[in-house]
Design a protein around this motif. Sequence first.
Motif, short mmCIF file in Angstrom:
data_model
loop_
_atom_site.label_atom_id
_atom_site.label_comp_id
_atom_site.label_asym_id
_atom_site.label_seq_id
_atom_site.Cartn_x
_atom_site.Cartn_y
_atom_site.Cartn_z
N GLN A 156 20.16 11.16 1.77
CA GLN A 156 18.93 11.64 2.40
C GLN A 156 18.14 10.45 2.95
OE1 GLN A 156 17.30 13.47 -1.09
NE2 GLN A 156 18.10 15.51 -0.58
N LYS A 157 17.68 10.58 4.17
CA LYS A 157 16.89 9.49 4.75
C LYS A 157 15.53 9.43 4.05
CE LYS A 157 16.88 8.84 9.24
NZ LYS A 157 16.53 8.96 10.69
N ILE A 158 15.17 8.24 3.58
CA ILE A 158 13.92 8.09 2.84
C ILE A 158 12.95 7.12 3.52
CG2 ILE A 158 14.87 8.69 0.60
CD1 ILE A 158 15.16 5.70 0.01
N GLY A 159 13.39 6.47 4.61
CA GLY A 159 12.48 5.56 5.28
C GLY A 159 13.07 4.99 6.55
N GLY A 209 7.38 0.25 7.17
CA GLY A 209 7.69 1.65 7.36
C GLY A 209 6.87 2.50 6.40
N GLU A 210 6.61 3.73 6.77
CA GLU A 210 5.81 4.62 5.93
C GLU A 210 6.57 5.03 4.67
OE1 GLU A 210 2.66 5.40 6.36
OE2 GLU A 210 2.60 4.17 8.20
N GLY A 211 5.84 5.08 3.56
CA GLY A 211 6.43 5.54 2.31
C GLY A 211 7.03 4.41 1.50
N GLY A 265 0.83 -1.20 0.00
CA GLY A 265 0.00 0.00 0.00
C GLY A 265 0.86 1.24 0.00
N ASN A 266 0.67 2.12 0.99
CA ASN A 266 1.49 3.32 1.14
C ASN A 266 2.71 3.08 2.01
OD1 ASN A 266 -0.28 4.91 -0.43
ND2 ASN A 266 -1.61 5.24 1.35
#
Length: 316
Positions: free
Chosen positions: A142-145, A165-167, A109-110
């Motif tokens: 860059q932190k992405i998750g 985790g989100e994203g 999902g998201n």
Amino acid sequence: MKKYMLGLGCGLLLAGSSVAIASDTIQALLFPASFEINGSQVKMDSDYQILNVDGHAYVPIRFVAENLGATIDYDAESQKIVVKNKPLDIKDPDYAKISVGNLILTKAGNQTKVTGQLEFEGVGNSLNMVGAGLSFYNEDNQKIGEAVISGNNFGVDPQTFVTKGEGDFKNYDAVYLHIGAINHRIMIDAPTMLYRNSSYRFTLAIPSSWEEKYEVVEQKDEESERNNFLFINQANKAFGGVIFSISIWSKGDWLATGATTKGIGQVYKLGEDADHVFLLFPPGDVEYNPNDEKLTAEFHAMVDQISEIRTSFKFE
């Protein structure tokens, strides 16, 4: 997913069976068989079945993979079954006995679903509580998750965990482990000291354990006009001793040759300002005294800290 069946192509000829195959369907016979894996009899869950298709045994790949110590998951986007069974090599440098690895990331999902394994060396049982976090970074540092690991059944044998985790951070460039708690005892972050580069106005958080053990040497490459800052382990200086180096390139230089450089060896982008790109290079050769166990251990312990130093990079 538990009942997802995939033929392994075992090539086992099964006598006395017949199968009719259509263009897009198959007819299969149940094949009664038991499993012996690495010398041990393994009982298969009743949810699983072994099939005989055209004289070949088709077995549940999840059952086999997990009993061989691997992680497995299905990526619906790519319609791919992913199996990983490598040494666990992701560590928090402050807690070297805990290792994570065999990560499989899929979209949920998201969110991003993370399947992996955790091993806790040097403990007497497999009922240890571990609370930890995984931080995922892209190639621009860059932190992405983020994903949390929490459980009470970790020990000397790798245990599979599943978290989310989100994203969307499936296509990460680097991942770092941070241990937050062990057996319900909160772990305190190791102290750091600030390295400040006044020429290019950036800072790094250096472990306090490095105090009086390292020095920074500036080198300028006149031909390429790149400035390099070498972080050197003083005890191994006679053998090079470079733990890592930070190289400052022009943006044009990075656009022209960056891809080629990344293809040759390890390089991590830390950040960029209006004119420059800041890169971190791990040691590319033996930079320590291999005949001295103490000096070798000191050098490797400092190299293990590079990941946390990398994520601490900031402009002033």
